[in-house]
Write a protein that holds these residues in place. Sequence first.
Motif, short mmCIF file in Angstrom:
data_model
loop_
_atom_site.label_atom_id
_atom_site.label_comp_id
_atom_site.label_asym_id
_atom_site.label_seq_id
_atom_site.Cartn_x
_atom_site.Cartn_y
_atom_site.Cartn_z
N GLY A 12 37.13 28.70 35.84
CA GLY A 12 37.74 29.86 35.17
C GLY A 12 37.40 29.94 33.71
O GLY A 12 37.94 30.78 32.98
N ILE A 16 47.17 35.94 32.08
CA ILE A 16 46.64 34.89 31.20
C ILE A 16 47.51 33.65 31.35
O ILE A 16 48.67 33.64 30.96
CB ILE A 16 46.62 35.35 29.72
N ASP A 34 44.11 29.31 30.57
CA ASP A 34 43.22 30.30 29.97
C ASP A 34 43.34 30.28 28.45
O ASP A 34 42.34 30.33 27.72
CB ASP A 34 43.54 31.70 30.49
N GLN A 93 40.40 29.15 25.75
CA GLN A 93 40.02 30.00 24.63
C GLN A 93 40.17 29.25 23.31
O GLN A 93 39.33 29.36 22.41
CB GLN A 93 40.87 31.27 24.61
N PRO A 123 38.18 32.72 28.70
CA PRO A 123 38.47 32.79 30.14
C PRO A 123 37.47 33.69 30.84
O PRO A 123 37.14 34.77 30.33
CB PRO A 123 39.89 33.37 30.18
#
Length: 414
Positions: free
Chosen positions: A198, A295, A299, A303, A309
């Motif tokens: 992911g 989110i 994720d 970031q 993501p």
Amino acid sequence: MAYDNALKNNVPPHIAFNKAVDQAKDLTYRSMFDYSTLNKPRYLQNAYAKVILQFKQFPQQMTYLLARSGYEWFDNPSEDQIATIREHIQRERIRYGQDALQGADLDAAVAEQLKMIKKEGRDRLLGTLGMTFLFAGATGMPLFSVGASVVEALHAAFSDDDEPPLDFENWFKNWMAQTFGNFWGDSISRGVVTQASGMNFADRMSLNDLWFRDARKSQDEVTAFQNMIINLLGPTAALGVSGAEAVKLFNDGYYYRGAEKILPAVFKQPLVGMRYETEGVLTLKGDQLVSQSDISAKDALSQSLGFAPEKVSQRQKANIEMKTMEQDIIAKRQDLMNAFFMGFDSNDAEFIDKVLNKITKFNQMYPTYPITGEGITRSIQTRYRSRALASITGGIPLNKNLMFELRDMGYYGD
């Protein structure tokens, strides 16, 4: 590993250690490259080039790695190259305190060395491309954009006139997802590691845009050239552009986004991650790309570590591709409107007929956004009104509601 391998081949421990150290250095430089000044090409060694082109050494090194690996795999060595290998073998043995080889033993060592060179070139090339495919998929492979451009050119040359232009990369990713399902289709096009984790490894590991970064289509040729120069100049020019964008964001009231734009990555990425987790992924206008509920904490963490993501990257890429196609269609429509006005203004009936044929084909391709007779009439009237106003204001079109307030500014130009 090199030390143990040397011991297995009955190499004395002190020689095995020296060989292992040299091999570790060699593998490090081969895989991570040597960025010392002496190893830079001549055109990257002067003071200005070292700053402006500081990130162009990696594309140069990676391109050489791939080309050299393929060359070593398929090369048939000449007599001079074989002689060089003989000398290298003898020097290496003397360096490590071993006796020089003679006759059949030397020939066997040379044959083994040639075999190892071919095998190493093959393994290096296939290993690099294989790992790139796992992380970045087919779209991250070297020269994918070149192949896509060839397909698009062939489509433009041989497709019917009423077919819209082809964006091969967008078509390829959608076809993969529709054919094999979202996960496996995206794994082929964007990399199985990226999809399984992911995290957007694909854009970081891609070898497709080594020399020229992928960017949104520019509005015109001048802007496209300016963007190309900025991309070629690397981080030095990009830093100035980021600073200007940050100032604009501050002036427009987007203080948080302005801070993100100007801060170093180590501070910027955590701020972006927190923003994603608290409000989702929004455009500057507040339009939602990915909702906050979609989110996850993972994720936001990815970031913060600098890996966007994948769901966000995919949405942004799809939006950019749609917007690019939209701009192409609008520009083509505007060009046809401009061409019709030129023919009408010059009373060129033959030229008008040609433009009308193109307008008919445009309307067949995009029936929901046609060029109508009413639209053409309105466009002509607007252009003549603008021309009349421009003649009053000295050749520049001004808003008619502001002409009175601005008229004194042009007094000295009369």
